[in-house]
Design an enzyme around this catalytic site. Structure first.
Site, PDB file in Angstrom:
ATOM      1  N   LYS A  34       0.826  -1.212   0.000  1.00 27.50           N
ATOM      2  CA  LYS A  34       0.000   0.000   0.000  1.00 27.50           C
ATOM      3  C   LYS A  34       0.860   1.261   0.000  1.00 27.50           C
ATOM      4  O   LYS A  34       0.551   2.234  -0.695  1.00 27.50           O
ATOM      5  CB  LYS A  34      -0.946   0.003   1.199  1.00 27.50           C
ATOM      6  N   THR A  88       3.856   1.559  -1.164  1.00 25.75           N
ATOM      7  CA  THR A  88       4.482   1.666  -2.482  1.00 25.75           C
ATOM      8  C   THR A  88       3.502   2.216  -3.505  1.00 25.75           C
ATOM      9  O   THR A  88       3.851   3.075  -4.326  1.00 25.75           O
ATOM     10  CB  THR A  88       5.001   0.281  -2.926  1.00 25.75           C
ATOM     11  N   ARG A 138       2.499   7.305   7.307  1.00 24.76           N
ATOM     12  CA  ARG A 138       2.833   7.140   8.719  1.00 24.76           C
ATOM     13  C   ARG A 138       4.340   6.974   8.889  1.00 24.76           C
ATOM     14  O   ARG A 138       5.020   6.463   8.000  1.00 24.76           O
ATOM     15  CB  ARG A 138       2.120   5.911   9.289  1.00 24.76           C
ATOM     16  N   LYS A 165       8.896  -7.198   8.934  1.00 24.73           N
ATOM     17  CA  LYS A 165       8.347  -6.499   7.767  1.00 24.73           C
ATOM     18  C   LYS A 165       9.338  -5.533   7.127  1.00 24.73           C
ATOM     19  O   LYS A 165       9.287  -5.267   5.932  1.00 24.73           O
ATOM     20  CB  LYS A 165       7.074  -5.749   8.188  1.00 24.73           C
ATOM     21  N   ALA A 197      -2.508  -0.415  12.645  1.00 22.52           N
ATOM     22  CA  ALA A 197      -3.931  -0.541  12.341  1.00 22.52           C
ATOM     23  C   ALA A 197      -4.576  -1.708  13.068  1.00 22.52           C
ATOM     24  O   ALA A 197      -5.795  -1.724  13.263  1.00 22.52           O
ATOM     25  CB  ALA A 197      -4.139  -0.694  10.835  1.00 22.52           C
ATOM     26  N   PHE A 224      -3.074  -2.052   6.804  1.00 24.14           N
ATOM     27  CA  PHE A 224      -3.588  -3.405   6.593  1.00 24.14           C
ATOM     28  C   PHE A 224      -4.807  -3.398   5.656  1.00 24.14           C
ATOM     29  O   PHE A 224      -4.878  -2.575   4.744  1.00 24.14           O
ATOM     30  CB  PHE A 224      -3.886  -4.087   7.930  1.00 24.14           C
ATOM     31  N   PHE A 274       3.854  -7.970  -9.419  1.00 21.13           N
ATOM     32  CA  PHE A 274       5.138  -8.575  -9.088  1.00 21.13           C
ATOM     33  C   PHE A 274       5.700  -9.265 -10.333  1.00 21.13           C
ATOM     34  O   PHE A 274       4.941  -9.628 -11.253  1.00 21.13           O
ATOM     35  CB  PHE A 274       4.977  -9.595  -7.953  1.00 21.13           C
ATOM     36  N   TRP A 277       6.748  -0.128  -8.998  1.00 19.96           N
ATOM     37  CA  TRP A 277       7.941  -0.691  -8.347  1.00 19.96           C
ATOM     38  C   TRP A 277       9.098  -0.754  -9.331  1.00 19.96           C
ATOM     39  O   TRP A 277      10.238  -0.458  -8.979  1.00 19.96           O
ATOM     40  CB  TRP A 277       7.625  -2.089  -7.802  1.00 19.96           C
TER      41      TRP A 277
END
Length: 956
Positions: free
Chosen positions: A406, A408, A430, A441, A660, A691, A780, A809
């Site tokens: 999200k 990205t 954030r 993560k 979240a 999330f 991806f 990306w």
């Protein structure tokens, strides 16, 4: 070289001026001994009339045939300037009733020789004048210090230096802000004059007066010859520049020149720059020629007019400024390098340059190094009448433990909007916690060619906001335990004497103690007047150790701090109790930072925080502890959003970082509000909710939007083929383990199953709030075209306004251009926004509504403890607060292994807690913990520092 010569010549000129007789003082006066300052006149600015006002024109016959000149002409010119200045002020105040142009006169000593005259002048034209008197022997440092204050004071529009010539040094001149230099004497103003740039700053008033007199001569003087006599230095240079730029030819002469008579007789106009006792015989003046004696009366009026022009320019500068954003070029490589390598390869713009490009003023920025800066909340007041831009929320489907990108997508979308569609856009993200950064993560700066840079600064410490929250939170915890200790070991009298000590024989309450007395119903301010019963109520919080809800925090995943025992040292006198740690971003203070809409609002919320319950059942707040003012002090800088930029040079606000799953999971209200003003009516602010849509987005709508009053135009729902395969029946995905073949090989069946379960449900959740949704498929390298096409097709069948693949990306903003266009189109359509529930419903019914309509549960089941607490919260008047569910992010249900869109389950509510300062009730679902733990192999194994280059490795 030119500026150096100007300065040198100027210093020579000042030595020959009789300043007290040629300048005015004011009627607001303050005399300052060295090192002492005073407050300024309080004025409020509104919108401007004009930023390019011209000097008032002077008219009349200037064929003067006497040494002193025609005094009636001079008086007439001064009257016209005064009249023009008065009219300019009236015009200014018609549109800005609260504004009052203010001239500050900085002088050494107390020279009142012209004070009365200038009182009359100030009243006559409606101008405020303040006189700042330094001691007569003041140093250069004293003058510079006072000048810096005047420079930074927005209520001061003009500065006049009434100082001895020796005190007006190069440093003093270079300190004087050119925009307030109404005399036009600073190096920058003189340089602008020479270059021909008269749009900013000012020229010496006497030079302006001479030009006005010449231009209004009875006979047009264009192409004619003007003789300048005397006045070596900046004044002569300024007059020469202005005259020649108006099409006249200048000649220069000295009083001692043998050819002076011949030069005067041949000139079409003569300007006597310094008269002194020199005499020009009338027979020298050629018929029809103009002769101008440069006297202080000529420049006084224009200097006053320059104050009004400065005020007008300042007001114009306070208006909304169109963006002039310079994008940074990307050259994506294949294969895509690591995030850290990409970040280091791009040199960010200096943050002050970025701020200027997006319309921020220099005084609204507080730089933290070269690449990031805090932005002051005064921007909101300055742009209060500016319409907001479009508000876009990025949410997601239920993620895998790896995350679905999200952040990205948010960065890629704003890069596409600003750098490729040329639309003003702002990302609001954030601040990442060090817990996941060093845990599983990793960071949260985005990834690939869609990142916030420098990513090391983004992911590590930033501007210290989380550290401030940690300090504030733990100060409350320390205050709780200390207060219980002191109450347990002291009498009422001893407590009172220590809480309200006698200082120099005087005992008085602090403001925060008076607030506590008022909440107790005691309307007294004299400590000596309290009765023993009132003293007992005042000094005894009587906290019940078993009902303290406040825990300490640390910004690290540390499972062994989930339950601890404190007070075991002998010095704590047996005050032993069990407590625990939360991760810092779960602190209520973090939620307050994210939801406050001003410094005052934050301070009030901090005071309302409930830290526990007394033995009599009364809630005890941070204000009762006496600590809320100190908390506001610790948080006063944290409340300002941090400005950074993306890889393509587009602006980003980074502010607040609540999780979240255990908090409300959104960046700050203030960052969004600032960004919405800055982008302008046609711009876009893209913010992200943590999330899945069932968690972060639901709280965004029901908590954040209630607090802010803002309404989003579009939701961008991020999905990945990988996560959809998991929801379609694929094997479990684990962080750090290789992906099973089902995720790397094409499998349309799994993709379709995930789309028709989890993706469909998340789209339905968005529609509950009446907002259009655009699905963004974060591509991806293992995804096939057939899989991507299938996701887009089913998403539109499920009610998405559009669904598009995103390659940001690998390609940066260019790879997100189609999504940006779809978002622009969706945002132009009307929406029917609505909240999910009415806050006046009972706490239990609000929880049930979320469980059934969002999660798909059949019902909820409250534990006895949860039921007792909901009854208590209603009794205390907290029943109308919104709900912030603390639930796993890995499933729509409370069971992390249940993928897709589970049904037929009952949602267990283990506990219900209250964040009164933040303004919500948060139920804990299942075994949800507020302190994560580290895995077997955390990220920190790969993070290192080169001690020679100081470069970080392994951060992602």
């Amino acid at each position: 070289m030119k500026l150096a010569l100007i300065r040198s010549a100027y210093m020579s000129l000042r030595a020959h001026q009789v300043r007290p007789g040629s300048r005015f003082t004011g009627f607001s006066r303050r005399c300052l001994p060295i090192g002492i300052t005073s407050s300024r006149l309080s004025l409020r600015a509104a919108s401007a009339t004009s930023s390019t006002g011209t000097n008032p024109k002077l008219t009349g016959n200037f064929g003067v045939q006497s040494q002193k000149g025609d005094e009636s002409d001079y008086d007439n010119h001064v009257r016209k300037v005064v009249q023009s200045t008065r009219e300019a002020i009236v015009t200014l105040q018609k549109r800005n009733p609260a504004i009052q142009p203010l001239l500050a006169i900085l002088q050494a000593g107390e020279d009142d020789s012209m004070l009365e005259i200038n009182k009359k002048m100030a009243v006559k034209i409606g101008l405020n004048i303040t006189q700042i008197c330094l001691v007569k022997e003041c140093s250069e440092d004293d003058i510079v210090e006072e000048l810096l204050k005047l420079n930074d004071d927005p209520k001061v529009h003009g500065i006049y230096l009434h100082l001895p010539p020796a005190s007006i040094t190069s440093r003093v001149l270079n300190t004087l802000k050119p925009e307030k230099d109404i005399e036009g004497i600073s190096d920058l103003n003189m340089g602008r004059l020479i270059r021909g740039d008269l749009s900013k700053g000012f020229v010496p008033p006497l030079a302006s007066a001479v030009l006005d007199l010449l231009e209004n001569h009875d006979t047009p003087l264009e192409g004619k010859t003007v003789l300048l006599v005397g006045g070596e230095g900046p004044l002569q240079l300024a007059v020469q520049c202005l005259i020649e730029r108006s099409g006249m030819v200048t000649l220069k002469s000295h009083w001692s020149s043998k050819s002076l008579q011949a030069q005067v007789m041949q000139a079409d106009a003569v300007v006597l720059l310094d008269v002194g006792n020199m005499y020009v015989p009338p027979t020298w003046i050629r018929p029809g020629a103009a002769i101008i004696y440069c006297k202080p009366a000529l420049e006084k009026g224009i200097a006053l007019y320059n104050v009004v022009r400065s005020c007008s320019r300042w007001l114009k500068g306070q208006e909304y400024r169109p963006w002039h954003l310079r994008s940074l070029k990307l050259q994506p490589l294949t294969p895509v390098p690591s995030d850290l390598e990409i970040s280091r390869a791009q040199i960010p713009k200096p943050v002050d340059q970025l701020a200027e490009e997006i319309g921020l003023l220099p005084e609204e920025l507080e730089a933290y190094g070269r690449s990031k800066a805090k932005v002051r909340l005064s921007v909101l007041e300055r742009l209060q009448s500016q319409p907001n831009g479009k508000y876009i929320l990025v949410a997601g489907i239920t993620p895998t433990p790896l995350g679905e990108g999200k952040s990205t997508v948010t960065v890629g979308l704003v890069q596409a909007l600003s750098a490729h569609l040329r639309l003003n856009s702002f990302a609001c993200l954030r601040q990442p916690s060090q817990g996941p950064t060093f845990g599983v993560k990793g960071g949260a700066a985005g990834g690939g060619y869609a990142q916030v840079i420098p990513m090391e600064e983004f992911n590590l410490h930033l501007t210290g906001d989380i550290h401030a929250i940690t300090a504030a939170n733990n100060l409350v915890a320390a205050a709780i335990d200390a207060r219980m200790l002191h109450e347990a070991t002291q009498s009422d009298k001893a407590l009172f004497n220590r809480l309200v000590p006698s200082v120099n024989g005087v005992r008085k309450f602090s403001p925060i103690q008076i607030s506590r007395l008022q909440r107790l119903g005691i309307r007294k301010t004299d400590p000596a007047s309290l009765t023993p019963e009132e003293i007992n109520a005042f000094v005894r919080l009587d906290l019940d150790p078993s009902k303290i809800t406040w825990q300490r925090v640390v910004d690290t995943n540390d499972r062994f701090l989930r339950k601890i025992t404190v007070g075991q040292a002998s010095s704590e006198k047996g005050q032993i109790r069990e407590t625990g740690f939360d991760i810092a971003v779960a602190s209520e203070i973090m939620a307050i930072l994210a939801l406050a809409d001003s410094l005052g609002d934050m301070k009030n919320r901090l005071a309302r925080m409930v830290v526990g319950t007394s033995r009599s059942g009364q809630p005890i707040t941070a204000e009762d502890l006496g600590v809320s003012g100190a908390l506001a002090v610790l948080m006063k800088d944290a409340i300002k959003p941090t400005l950074m930029q993306t890889l393509e040079g587009t602006p980003v606000f980074v502010h607040a970082g609540p999780f979240a799953n255990i908090a409300h999971g959104n960046s700050s209200v203030l960052a969004d509000k600032l960004a919405l003003k800055l982008v302008g009516q046609d711009g876009f602010v893209v913010t992200e909710a943590g999330f899945g849509a069932d968690i972060g987005m639901e709280k965004f709508f029901n908590i954040k939007c209630r607090a802010s009053g803002l309404r989003p135009s579009v939701v961008v729902l991020v999905a990945t083929v990988r996560a959809l395969k998991m929801h379609g029946g694929g094997p479990n995905v684990s962080a750090g383990a290789p992906l099973p073949r089902e995720y790397t090989d094409e499998n349309l069946s799994l993709v379709a199953g995930g789309c028709r379960s989890n993706l469909r449900k998340q789209i339905q959740i968005v529609h509950l709030f009446g907002v259009p949704v655009v699905v963004a498929v974060n591509v991806f390298k293992t995804d096939t075209q057939a899989e991507i096409d299938l996701v887009c097709q089913i998403a539109k069948e499920c009610g998405a306004s559009d669904a598009l693949p995103c390659n940001h990306w690998a390609q940066g903003g260019r790879g997100c251009s189609e999504l940006a266009q779809a978002v622009k189109e969706a945002a132009s359509k009307p929406s029917d926004y609505q909240f999910l529930y009415n806050t006046e419903m009972s706490i239990v019914e609000k929880i049930r509504t979320i469980a059934q309509r969002v999660y798909g549960a059949d019902d909820i089941e409250l534990s006895p403890e949860a039921k007792t607490k909901t009854d208590y919260y209603h009794q205390q008047g907290y029943g109308s607060l919104p709900i912030c569910m603390a639930k796993t992010h890995l499933s729509l249900s409370h069971m992390p292994d249940k993928k897709g869109a589970p049904t037929g389950f009952v949602l267990p509510i283990r506990d219900v807690r209250a964040s009164i300062g933040a303004g919500f009730i948060y139920p804990l679902v299942g075994t949800m913990s507020t302190m994560p733990g580290l895995p077997t192999r955390p990220c920190f194994y790969d993070i290192d520092l080169d001690p020679v280059t100081e470069e970080i490795t392994g951060l992602f």
